[in-house]
Design a protein around this motif. Structure first.
Motif, PDB file in Angstrom:
ATOM      1  N   LEU A  10       0.825  -1.210   0.000  1.00 23.34           N
ATOM      2  CA  LEU A  10       0.000   0.000   0.000  1.00 23.34           C
ATOM      3  C   LEU A  10       0.859   1.260   0.000  1.00 23.34           C
ATOM      4  O   LEU A  10       0.519   2.260  -0.653  1.00 23.34           O
ATOM      5  CB  LEU A  10      -0.926  -0.005   1.217  1.00 23.34           C
ATOM      6  CG  LEU A  10      -2.036  -1.064   1.210  1.00 23.34           C
ATOM      7  CD1 LEU A  10      -2.789  -1.065   2.528  1.00 23.34           C
ATOM      8  CD2 LEU A  10      -2.985  -0.837   0.036  1.00 23.34           C
ATOM      9  N   VAL A  11       1.974   1.218   0.717  1.00 24.96           N
ATOM     10  CA  VAL A  11       2.890   2.364   0.718  1.00 24.96           C
ATOM     11  C   VAL A  11       3.491   2.569  -0.664  1.00 24.96           C
ATOM     12  O   VAL A  11       3.508   3.691  -1.200  1.00 24.96           O
ATOM     13  CB  VAL A  11       4.006   2.161   1.766  1.00 24.96           C
ATOM     14  CG1 VAL A  11       5.057   3.266   1.657  1.00 24.96           C
ATOM     15  CG2 VAL A  11       3.419   2.130   3.173  1.00 24.96           C
ATOM     16  N   LEU A  12       3.971   1.499  -1.282  1.00 25.32           N
ATOM     17  CA  LEU A  12       4.638   1.603  -2.581  1.00 25.32           C
ATOM     18  C   LEU A  12       3.668   2.020  -3.682  1.00 25.32           C
ATOM     19  O   LEU A  12       4.046   2.743  -4.613  1.00 25.32           O
ATOM     20  CB  LEU A  12       5.298   0.269  -2.933  1.00 25.32           C
ATOM     21  CG  LEU A  12       6.423  -0.183  -1.993  1.00 25.32           C
ATOM     22  CD1 LEU A  12       6.861  -1.599  -2.325  1.00 25.32           C
ATOM     23  CD2 LEU A  12       7.603   0.770  -2.063  1.00 25.32           C
ATOM     24  N   GLU A  13       2.442   1.559  -3.611  1.00 18.35           N
ATOM     25  CA  GLU A  13       1.470   1.904  -4.647  1.00 18.35           C
ATOM     26  C   GLU A  13       1.074   3.375  -4.618  1.00 18.35           C
ATOM     27  O   GLU A  13       0.555   3.894  -5.600  1.00 18.35           O
ATOM     28  CB  GLU A  13       0.223   1.030  -4.495  1.00 18.35           C
ATOM     29  CG  GLU A  13       0.457  -0.418  -4.910  1.00 18.35           C
ATOM     30  CD  GLU A  13      -0.757  -1.293  -4.665  1.00 18.35           C
ATOM     31  OE1 GLU A  13      -1.643  -0.860  -3.882  1.00 18.35           O
ATOM     32  OE2 GLU A  13      -0.816  -2.396  -5.229  1.00 18.35           O
ATOM     33  N   ARG A  14       1.318   4.062  -3.493  1.00 22.60           N
ATOM     34  CA  ARG A  14       0.993   5.479  -3.390  1.00 22.60           C
ATOM     35  C   ARG A  14       2.134   6.378  -3.862  1.00 22.60           C
ATOM     36  O   ARG A  14       1.993   7.606  -3.879  1.00 22.60           O
ATOM     37  CB  ARG A  14       0.668   5.836  -1.936  1.00 22.60           C
ATOM     38  CG  ARG A  14      -0.557   5.115  -1.360  1.00 22.60           C
ATOM     39  CD  ARG A  14      -0.896   5.691   0.006  1.00 22.60           C
ATOM     40  NE  ARG A  14      -1.914   4.902   0.684  1.00 22.60           N
ATOM     41  CZ  ARG A  14      -1.700   4.174   1.764  1.00 22.60           C
ATOM     42  NH1 ARG A  14      -0.479   4.112   2.284  1.00 22.60           N
ATOM     43  NH2 ARG A  14      -2.676   3.484   2.329  1.00 22.60           N
ATOM     44  N   MET A  15       3.264   5.805  -4.253  1.00 28.36           N
ATOM     45  CA  MET A  15       4.387   6.623  -4.691  1.00 28.36           C
ATOM     46  C   MET A  15       4.020   7.400  -5.961  1.00 28.36           C
ATOM     47  O   MET A  15       3.178   6.968  -6.750  1.00 28.36           O
ATOM     48  CB  MET A  15       5.615   5.745  -4.966  1.00 28.36           C
ATOM     49  CG  MET A  15       6.238   5.131  -3.739  1.00 28.36           C
ATOM     50  SD  MET A  15       7.841   4.364  -4.079  1.00 28.36           S
ATOM     51  CE  MET A  15       7.429   3.238  -5.407  1.00 28.36           C
ATOM     52  N   PRO A  16       4.664   8.535  -6.208  1.00 30.80           N
ATOM     53  CA  PRO A  16       4.400   9.300  -7.426  1.00 30.80           C
ATOM     54  C   PRO A  16       4.680   8.480  -8.681  1.00 30.80           C
ATOM     55  O   PRO A  16       5.558   7.610  -8.690  1.00 30.80           O
ATOM     56  CB  PRO A  16       5.378  10.475  -7.312  1.00 30.80           C
ATOM     57  CG  PRO A  16       5.713  10.566  -5.863  1.00 30.80           C
ATOM     58  CD  PRO A  16       5.650   9.183  -5.327  1.00 30.80           C
ATOM     59  N   SER A  22      10.225   4.757 -13.206  1.00 19.47           N
ATOM     60  CA  SER A  22      11.684   4.633 -13.352  1.00 19.47           C
ATOM     61  C   SER A  22      12.319   3.901 -12.173  1.00 19.47           C
ATOM     62  O   SER A  22      13.525   3.978 -11.965  1.00 19.47           O
ATOM     63  CB  SER A  22      12.313   6.025 -13.494  1.00 19.47           C
ATOM     64  OG  SER A  22      12.009   6.830 -12.367  1.00 19.47           O
ATOM     65  N   LEU A  23      11.508   3.154 -11.440  1.00 18.11           N
ATOM     66  CA  LEU A  23      11.982   2.467 -10.247  1.00 18.11           C
ATOM     67  C   LEU A  23      13.031   1.418 -10.590  1.00 18.11           C
ATOM     68  O   LEU A  23      12.872   0.644 -11.534  1.00 18.11           O
ATOM     69  CB  LEU A  23      10.795   1.799  -9.547  1.00 18.11           C
ATOM     70  CG  LEU A  23      10.985   1.310  -8.116  1.00 18.11           C
ATOM     71  CD1 LEU A  23      11.316   2.471  -7.187  1.00 18.11           C
ATOM     72  CD2 LEU A  23       9.710   0.608  -7.654  1.00 18.11           C
ATOM     73  N   GLU A  24      14.123   1.396  -9.824  1.00 16.25           N
ATOM     74  CA  GLU A  24      15.199   0.443 -10.048  1.00 16.25           C
ATOM     75  C   GLU A  24      15.422  -0.477  -8.844  1.00 16.25           C
ATOM     76  O   GLU A  24      15.673  -1.664  -9.017  1.00 16.25           O
ATOM     77  CB  GLU A  24      16.503   1.169 -10.374  1.00 16.25           C
ATOM     78  CG  GLU A  24      16.451   1.939 -11.683  1.00 16.25           C
ATOM     79  CD  GLU A  24      17.747   2.665 -11.964  1.00 16.25           C
ATOM     80  OE1 GLU A  24      18.677   2.564 -11.129  1.00 16.25           O
ATOM     81  OE2 GLU A  24      17.828   3.325 -13.004  1.00 16.25           O
ATOM     82  N   GLU A  25      15.357   0.077  -7.653  1.00 19.34           N
ATOM     83  CA  GLU A  25      15.586  -0.719  -6.448  1.00 19.34           C
ATOM     84  C   GLU A  25      14.605  -0.304  -5.350  1.00 19.34           C
ATOM     85  O   GLU A  25      14.270   0.871  -5.215  1.00 19.34           O
ATOM     86  CB  GLU A  25      17.014  -0.530  -5.920  1.00 19.34           C
ATOM     87  CG  GLU A  25      18.096  -1.115  -6.795  1.00 19.34           C
ATOM     88  CD  GLU A  25      19.464  -0.964  -6.158  1.00 19.34           C
ATOM     89  OE1 GLU A  25      20.388  -1.691  -6.581  1.00 19.34           O
ATOM     90  OE2 GLU A  25      19.634  -0.127  -5.247  1.00 19.34           O
ATOM     91  N   ASP A  48       2.598   7.635   3.533  1.00 27.00           N
ATOM     92  CA  ASP A  48       1.585   8.003   2.546  1.00 27.00           C
ATOM     93  C   ASP A  48       2.087   7.901   1.109  1.00 27.00           C
ATOM     94  O   ASP A  48       1.396   8.271   0.166  1.00 27.00           O
ATOM     95  CB  ASP A  48       1.060   9.417   2.808  1.00 27.00           C
ATOM     96  CG  ASP A  48       2.155  10.488   2.684  1.00 27.00           C
ATOM     97  OD1 ASP A  48       3.316  10.122   2.373  1.00 27.00           O
ATOM     98  OD2 ASP A  48       1.853  11.674   2.908  1.00 27.00           O
ATOM     99  N   GLY A  49       3.322   7.370   0.915  1.00 30.02           N
ATOM    100  CA  GLY A  49       3.878   7.167  -0.418  1.00 30.02           C
ATOM    101  C   GLY A  49       4.660   8.327  -0.966  1.00 30.02           C
ATOM    102  O   GLY A  49       5.310   8.195  -2.011  1.00 30.02           O
ATOM    103  N   THR A  50       4.633   9.476  -0.330  1.00 29.75           N
ATOM    104  CA  THR A  50       5.421  10.613  -0.800  1.00 29.75           C
ATOM    105  C   THR A  50       6.900  10.386  -0.502  1.00 29.75           C
ATOM    106  O   THR A  50       7.260   9.622   0.393  1.00 29.75           O
ATOM    107  CB  THR A  50       4.951  11.924  -0.141  1.00 29.75           C
ATOM    108  OG1 THR A  50       5.034  11.790   1.283  1.00 29.75           O
ATOM    109  CG2 THR A  50       3.507  12.234  -0.535  1.00 29.75           C
TER     110      THR A  50
END
Length: 374
Positions: A10-16, A22-25, A48-50
């Motif tokens: 849930l945290v990762l899915e809220r990221m911009p 462009s996520l790598e790691e 909150d993913g920010t």
């Protein structure tokens, strides 16, 4: 995303969106802030993913979340993943490699397995179709209508595996990308995929596109895999990732004397680093590789430089002063290549401090004695 426990997912899915694309790691460390890397940047992730640069503001995974993560990546069977745990990583569906950190358990001085695992580094694997198109023409052997023996060189996370994957696809498909090679046939390619990253095979079937004439030995040690390829699969080109052990060099020599071309990668920054690593230095001094490809990366942009064997030997005999170690990826471009006139320059002047060739010694197979549990 299904690898992650629900609270972390849930945290990762809220990221911009720009970070997700462009996520790598993704770095999960027990009782420490959640970190990601994307492009040439890193950031910590709030609940909150920010994103933030302040680690004290980040989401902190606890013990239970780490346990749940380990259960998921081992498919709820730690014993079945014992061999991968011994090597310090697990490769999951899609070719994503998860590096592990924890307490090592030794057996007669050698790592037996990991326990008390409290750190995970999820490396995102992506196919870049066409990545090899601008590199392959510089590797061609026009007389033999194939490629030269080639070593791709860079520090970690600069694109070696991505490049070698697409080069394998080009060679297997006959996409030579050179006007003088339009009538060349494609080649039989054998990939020894020790870490299951090049092909991302599932039940022996590659999930990445490696072309129509490619055979893959999945999760097979490089040296053994090269020998197996030569005996039973009659490859014309063998592809291996991250060579560096004495047995790798022996197998590569066996392949080239069997008339098979070799395309390999290794960790190093430049010619000086190649000649500083005993196994690579011996292969280079013996003239095994006809071409070297050096990669450097700034954000999404990857620069490459192709050096012939003759140029490599000339560079290794010159003298210059340099700082040992790789330049961070977020350093200014000029600090990576102080002698380059411009980023578009096709010729890069690099000199290497002259030093005696290192002596090759075979390591003790049993290792040093020590506690069984350390």
């Amino acid at each position: 995303m299904e690898l992650f426990p629900t609270s972390l997912r849930l945290v990762l899915e809220r990221m911009p969106a720009f970070a997700r694309e462009s996520l790598e790691e993704i770095r999960l460390r027990e009782n420490r802030p959640l970190e990601i890397s994307y492009g040439s940047r890193y950031a910590f992730v709030r609940e909150d993913g920010t994103l933030t640069e302040q680690h004290k503001e980040a989401f902190v995974p606890g013990r239970e979340l780490s346990r749940a993560m380990l259960e998921r990546v081992t498919n709820h069977s730690i014993y079945a993943a014992e061999e991968e745990l011994r090597r310090g990583y697990i490769t999951v569906s899609g070719g994503h490699r998860i590096g592990l950190a924890g307490r090592t358990v030794l057996d007669k001085g050698l790592v037996s397995h990991l326990r008390d695992i409290a750190g995970f580094n999820v490396r995102i694997a992506r196919a870049r179709i066409g990545f090899g198109a601008q590199v392959l023409p510089g590797l061609l052997d026009f007389k033999a209508r194939t490629i030269r023996h080639t070593l791709i060189v860079s520090p970690p996370q600069q694109g070696k595996t991505t490049l070698i994957r697409d080069l394998a696809r080009c060679l297997s498909s006959g996409e030579w990308n050179h006007p003088a090679a339009q009538d060349w046939d494609s080649r039989k390619v054998g990939v020894v995929d020790e870490r299951s990253e090049i092909a991302a095979s599932e039940r022996g079937v590659p999930t990445f596109d490696l072309g129509p004439r490619c055979d893959v030995l999945d999760a097979c040690p490089k040296a053994e895999g090269i020998t197996m390829m030569l005996r039973s699969l009659s490859p014309e080109i063998i592809v291996v990732d991250e060579i560096g052990r004495p047995e790798d060099a022996d197998a590569i020599n066996e392949a080239i004397h069997a008339g098979v071309r070799v395309l390999a990668t290794a960790h190093a920054k430049d010619i000086a680093d190649v000649f500083s690593r005993p196994v690579l230095a011996k292969l280079a001094a013996d003239g095994v590789f006809g071409a070297y490809v050096f990669l450097s990366r700034s954000g999404k942009k990857v620069e490459h430089r192709i050096v012939t064997a003759e140029e490599a030997m000339q560079e290794s005999s010159r003298r210059y002063s340099r700082t040992i170690g790789a330049t961070p990826r977020d350093a200014p471009w000029e600090s990576n290549y102080a002698n380059v006139k411009s980023p578009s320059s096709s010729s890069v002047e690099v000199t290497v401090k002259s030093r005696p060739m290192p002596v090759i010694r075979s390591p003790d197979a049993r290792g040093a004695s020590g506690d069984d549990d350390a």
